[in-house]
Design a protein around this motif. Sequence first.
Motif, PDB file in Angstrom:
ATOM      1  N   LEU A  35       0.657  -1.168   0.117  1.00 16.64           N
ATOM      2  CA  LEU A  35       0.100  -0.012  -0.085  1.00 16.64           C
ATOM      3  C   LEU A  35       0.613   1.383   0.090  1.00 16.64           C
ATOM      4  O   LEU A  35       0.262   2.326  -0.016  1.00 16.64           O
ATOM      5  N   ALA A  36       1.959   0.845   0.033  1.00 15.51           N
ATOM      6  CA  ALA A  36       3.081   2.229   0.112  1.00 15.51           C
ATOM      7  C   ALA A  36       2.848   3.247   1.005  1.00 15.51           C
ATOM      8  O   ALA A  36       2.751   4.395   0.817  1.00 15.51           O
ATOM      9  N   VAL A  37       2.458   2.901   2.484  1.00 11.99           N
ATOM     10  CA  VAL A  37       2.433   3.694   3.779  1.00 11.99           C
ATOM     11  C   VAL A  37       3.391   3.056   4.722  1.00 11.99           C
ATOM     12  O   VAL A  37       3.794   2.031   4.716  1.00 11.99           O
ATOM     13  N   GLY A  38       3.441   3.939   5.624  1.00 13.63           N
ATOM     14  CA  GLY A  38       4.255   3.624   6.976  1.00 13.63           C
ATOM     15  C   GLY A  38       3.315   2.824   8.063  1.00 13.63           C
ATOM     16  O   GLY A  38       2.057   2.510   7.861  1.00 13.63           O
ATOM     17  N   ARG A  39       4.020   2.448   8.924  1.00 15.55           N
ATOM     18  CA  ARG A  39       3.315   1.659  10.221  1.00 15.55           C
ATOM     19  C   ARG A  39       2.172   2.383  10.760  1.00 15.55           C
ATOM     20  O   ARG A  39       1.357   1.811  11.115  1.00 15.55           O
TER      21      ARG A  39
END
Length: 223
Positions: A35-39
Amino acid sequence: MRLSDVAYQGLRNAIIKAELLPGSPIDEKECMERLAVGRTPLREALQRLAQEDLLLAVPQRGYFVSSTSATDFFQLQEFRLQAEVWAARLAATRITDAQLDRLATLIEEARTGVEARRMDIEWHLGIDEEMHKLIAEASGNTYLVQALTRLYALSVRSLYVSRIPVALLFEDLSDMVVIHQALASRDPDNAEAAMRAHLSVGATSLIRPVEPPFRENRMETRK
């Protein structure tokens, strides 16, 4: 759109379409890459999905896709039918001209897709969900909007998991027009009847299938 919303929508779609099967563990690292997102935004999305019962949070183990079945679908439909017709009644007395215009625009988008014989299931489901969301919002009841958002996702996912065909808009378009007319007339009784017919016919078609309008379309059970 916030990154947490991106993560939420991506995972929600994957769960609803049974790309992530019931009982499957959520691999956070894999999700962040996909999803190309951080934690942090991912975990915000996971919490939202758990609140909507699409995920199950297990202490010390993480998140798992919640279970569902064909039985769940019928039970959800019973509950959802009552909530949807209530939303339609309220919307008939509270809907704004701007919301009616949005619904009319949505119907035109649906008509264009139907005339083009568009077969993209995600598009069809998106139109249908947007219609139900708009009517829920027009009810003016925030809690009803939240409940129906949850119920819609759970009911559609149960169809995918149980391999029950998902409806397209070829038959639903006329329902949308009737619902819009009832809301535009500010008629609660007709709005309720139109919404009840829209949802009730689908449950009947699970037992008594009808021939689809296009031979290549074999997906006619209503959402």
